[in-house]
Each structure stands twice: as structure tokens, then as C-alpha cells.
Design an enzyme around this catalytic site. Sequence first.
Site, PDB file in Angstrom:
ATOM      1  N   ARG A   1       0.809  -1.225   0.000  1.00  0.00           N
ATOM      2  CA  ARG A   1       0.000   0.000   0.000  1.00  0.00           C
ATOM      3  C   ARG A   1       0.843   1.277   0.000  1.00  0.00           C
ATOM      4  NH1 ARG A   1      -5.251  -0.198   2.453  1.00  0.00           N
ATOM      5  NH2 ARG A   1      -4.444  -2.015   3.570  1.00  0.00           N
TER       6      ARG A   1
ATOM      7  N   ARG B   1     -13.277  -1.473  -1.252  1.00  0.00           N
ATOM      8  CA  ARG B   1     -12.828  -1.180   0.116  1.00  0.00           C
ATOM      9  C   ARG B   1     -13.873  -0.504   1.009  1.00  0.00           C
ATOM     10  NH1 ARG B   1      -9.142   1.502   1.542  1.00  0.00           N
ATOM     11  NH2 ARG B   1      -8.271   0.030   3.011  1.00  0.00           N
TER      12      ARG B   1
ATOM     13  N   TYR C   1     -14.628  -2.797   4.147  1.00  0.00           N
ATOM     14  CA  TYR C   1     -13.976  -2.406   5.408  1.00  0.00           C
ATOM     15  C   TYR C   1     -14.502  -1.085   5.954  1.00  0.00           C
ATOM     16  CZ  TYR C   1     -10.512  -5.228   2.819  1.00  0.00           C
ATOM     17  OH  TYR C   1      -9.881  -6.176   2.057  1.00  0.00           O
TER      18      TYR C   1
ATOM     19  N   CYS D   1     -27.278  -2.751  -7.026  1.00  0.00           N
ATOM     20  CA  CYS D   1     -28.536  -2.911  -6.293  1.00  0.00           C
ATOM     21  C   CYS D   1     -28.342  -3.486  -4.912  1.00  0.00           C
ATOM     22  CB  CYS D   1     -29.490  -3.750  -7.119  1.00  0.00           C
ATOM     23  SG  CYS D   1     -29.947  -2.836  -8.585  1.00  0.00           S
TER      24      CYS D   1
HETATM   25  N1  LLP Z   1       3.119  -9.243   3.035  1.00  0.00           N
HETATM   26  C1  LLP Z   1       2.119 -10.075   3.384  1.00  0.00           C
HETATM   27  C2  LLP Z   1       2.446 -11.443   3.808  1.00  0.00           C
HETATM   28  C3  LLP Z   1       0.784  -9.628   3.335  1.00  0.00           C
HETATM   29  O1  LLP Z   1      -0.199 -10.454   3.701  1.00  0.00           O
HETATM   30  C4  LLP Z   1       0.503  -8.300   2.909  1.00  0.00           C
HETATM   31  C5  LLP Z   1      -0.871  -7.814   2.823  1.00  0.00           C
HETATM   32  C6  LLP Z   1       1.588  -7.485   2.540  1.00  0.00           C
HETATM   33  C7  LLP Z   1       2.873  -7.983   2.633  1.00  0.00           C
HETATM   34  C8  LLP Z   1       1.401  -6.083   2.072  1.00  0.00           C
HETATM   35  O2  LLP Z   1       0.844  -5.278   3.063  1.00  0.00           O
HETATM   36  P1  LLP Z   1       0.736  -3.691   2.878  1.00  0.00           P
HETATM   37  O3  LLP Z   1       2.146  -3.141   2.866  1.00  0.00           O
HETATM   38  O4  LLP Z   1       0.044  -3.415   1.608  1.00  0.00           O
HETATM   39  O5  LLP Z   1      -0.031  -3.254   4.044  1.00  0.00           O
HETATM   40  N2  LLP Z   1      -7.398  -5.645   0.876  1.00  0.00           N
HETATM   41  C9  LLP Z   1      -7.000  -4.969   2.104  1.00  0.00           C
HETATM   42  C10 LLP Z   1      -5.539  -5.179   2.445  1.00  0.00           C
HETATM   43  C11 LLP Z   1      -5.134  -6.636   2.604  1.00  0.00           C
HETATM   44  C12 LLP Z   1      -3.665  -6.818   2.905  1.00  0.00           C
HETATM   45  C13 LLP Z   1      -3.283  -8.250   2.897  1.00  0.00           C
HETATM   46  N3  LLP Z   1      -1.892  -8.535   3.123  1.00  0.00           N
HETATM   47  C14 LLP Z   1      -7.344  -3.500   1.975  1.00  0.00           C
HETATM   48  O6  LLP Z   1      -7.872  -3.083   0.955  1.00  0.00           O
HETATM   49  O7  LLP Z   1      -7.136  -2.742   2.907  1.00  0.00           O
END
Ligand code: LLP
Length: 420
Positions: free
Chosen positions: A278, A315, A319, A344
Site C-alpha cells: 500500500r 474497500r 472495510y 442494487c
Molecule cells: N506481506 C504479506 C504477507 C501480506 O499479507 C501483505 C498484505 C503485505 C505484505 C502487504 O501489506 P501492505 O504493505 O500493503 O499493508 N485488501 C486490504 C488489504 C489486505 C492486505 C493483505 N496482506 C485492503 O484493501 O485494505
Amino acid sequence: MDHFQPQNGELHAEDVALVRIADEVGTPVYVYSRATLERHARVFREALASIPSKRIAFAVKANPNLAVLRVLGRQGYGADVVSGGEMKRALAAGIAARDIVFSGVGKSAREMAEALDAGVGQFNIESEEEGIELARIADGKGMRAVCTLRVNPDIDAGTHEKISTGKADNKFGVPFDLAVGIYARLAALPGLQMRGLAVHIGSQLADLRPLELAFEKVGALLSMLRAAGYPVTHVDLGGGLGVPYKAGEELPSPAEYGEMVARITHGWDVELMFEPGRVIAGNAGVLLTRVIRVKRNGNRPPFVVVDAAMNDLARPALYGAWHDFDAVRPTGERMTAHIVGPICETGDTFARDRECDALVAGDLAVFRTAGAYGATMASSYNSRGFVPEVLVDGDKYAVVADRIPPEEIYAAERVPEWLG
Ligand code: LLP
């Protein structure tokens, strides 16, 4: 800082007017900025400058578009993947197999075999059962899979419950107090080369303290493993750093994160690995949408019905997430409205009682911070197609994913002859 700023009162992506993209590509459409992706990749890397040995693998799940992966690959980033599909994308984007880390609790036997054949650099094993299966497959090929063991430190990341991964009752990693025993048993298997530990406690973390506690626990485990005679050379610290979703919101910076990591890991004498998603891609993208109509609602706030929906950007529905919503050509007038899509169900609501730029039918607007977990989480619910993606670079842009219309999706469906 991102490159979605107004020029002459009109929102641009770098030097391309969003109005032009809307006219030429249509809406809704995801728009990414190459300069922002590169800036974030650089800022994150520079934040880790004092760490002697490190590697960064972009979490492909955040944005798997091939062009985005190519941009990050050229910044020296590897890829953190969680499925065979993500691995194939990373390879197709030109990321070397040795720079790919394979994470995830449900790697299938076939995915593990394909990853071994492709030569991925590291598997982050999430259970003893998985380790035993991987060892068997690798041994059968006369190979040794290079692995870390992901531990679950049982720490509350303080983020949304659906994206928290480091509590004991989350499915990820092995229980902290069983980790040394599991590591020892896996290290004895001929098909595995155990070289370290991995941890990731959640996403969109707004506070560094839980990460710090998790890393301290990993450090303690590292000492225990070394004391037991295991050479630990690699530790993967995962991703998780949050980004501001609201203008003016303050979150820990990559520099503060880097300083904390350097302090906690001082003297570990390992290669550190990072899996940011992210923080690299989030603010490098917007979802550009057009107002279909503004529906009055008596004395209550009106509904601004836009052509993007929960299937395009999930999202908020999943969430309760906030995405800033700004007009492309703001007039200076403001309104309070509910921002909704055409789907819908009531869950198709991007924002309630949102104070935003005044909008009328036909106006363009953007949902900001949509570059991570945006297009990749889309579905075709309500038989809506998949939204195209555009990458901007200075004063030019390219469509980097075509719009997929509903007809192309149902072309994969069959009505059996016996239905008549
Ligand atoms: N590494 C692992 C093992 C992970 O499970 C994740 C994210 C990352 C790295 C990357 O994390 P970040 O730096 O992006 O926080 N769909 C959700 C977010 C799910 C994240 C899952 N794992 C949302 O839209 O907020």
C-alpha cells in the site's frame, strides 16, 4: 506526496488532464502515476538506507498490473506473491524469479511445484504441514526449497479486523511458542533449506508500536534458533505501513519506520526483506468516475450516483474504508451528500454524509488513494465489466489494462445442449 494535483483549476495526473482520459478511455477508469510510484519506491528504499543488507519485494496483491510491476521492477524491487497467478504476473512483468518471495497459507501442491520449476527465490512457509509438503515436492525434483518460517507473534496490529494477520487466532504463521520446534523439524527435511524467519502482522498500520513489538519477538526467536545451532541468515519483516486516506491525516512516515527497524534489528546480522504494498501504490492511483445523476432525497442529503461501484472499488463496502472524493473541476461550491454507485444493494455506498465538492450530472470526480487494493479487488457483480487501467507518465498516458465488457465475461459461460 502524489502527482494528482490541479493545474488551472482542473485535476491532472502528472501533466495529463483527467478530463482527457475520461473522454478518450471512458469512465470509470483507474489512473496511476508513474512518477508517484517511482517516488514512493525511492522514498521507501531511502528510509532503509542505514540497514546494511536488505531486499524489497513489492506486495503484488496491492496492484498486480503488469505495467505497475514493470515500473517497480525497474526500481530494483522484487515481488512478494501469494498465488501461482501472482507469480506468473511478476515473471511476465520481467521480475527475476530469484527476486520473488512466495507467501500465503494455502499454496497448493501444484503452485509449489510451479514455483520450484520457475526458480523463485524464497518460500515463506506458514505451517508445518505446508513445509512437509513442500519438502516432499522439492525432494522429488532433486531440489531444496529455500525457506523462511512465518511466525505469528500474537500481537494486535490495531488495524481493521479483516486485515489484521498477527493475532494468535488469525490463520497466518505458526504459533510463536511452537516456532523453534517446528523450525527444527523442518530444517531436518532434505527438501528444505531453512534460512530464517518471516512476520507480517497486518495492513494499514497507523502506529509503529505493534510492529516494533512483533520485530522484538522475532529478534528473540532469532537468538533462540542460533543458540540451538541453526544459521539464520534472512528475516522477512513483511509490509503493513499505513498511508493517509484523508487529506491532512498524519501517519508514521517511511523514515520513522526505517529508523525503528534499524534500531530493533541492530546487530541481527541478517539480510532483511520487506514486502511493502500500500505505501508504494496506494496514493499512486485514483478511480476516475462520472456522476450519472444527483438524486434529491427530501430534506436529507442527496445521493450522488456515480458510474463506479462497489464491484470496481470494494474497500468502502468491505472495510468501511474512507476514500477522499474530489471533483475534477471544482467550482468552489460545497455540498453534503451520500456518494453511491449503481449496484442494487445498500452496501454500494462509498460515503455517507460526505462534505464534498458540489457536483451535478455529467461531472467528473475521483476517489483518491485507489492505487492499492483497488482494481485488483474488482468483481463483475451486477454483470458490470472490469474497469480499464491507465498509466500516466509526464504528458503521455497508456491504457495498461483494457476495459472488459460483460459480453467478454459471459463468453466463457456455456448453456449445455440438454437445457434445450
Ligand atoms: N506481506 C504479506 C504477507 C501480506 O499479507 C501483505 C498484505 C503485505 C505484505 C502487504 O501489506 P501492505 O504493505 O500493503 O499493508 N485488501 C486490504 C488489504 C489486505 C492486505 C493483505 N496482506 C485492503 O484493501 O485494505
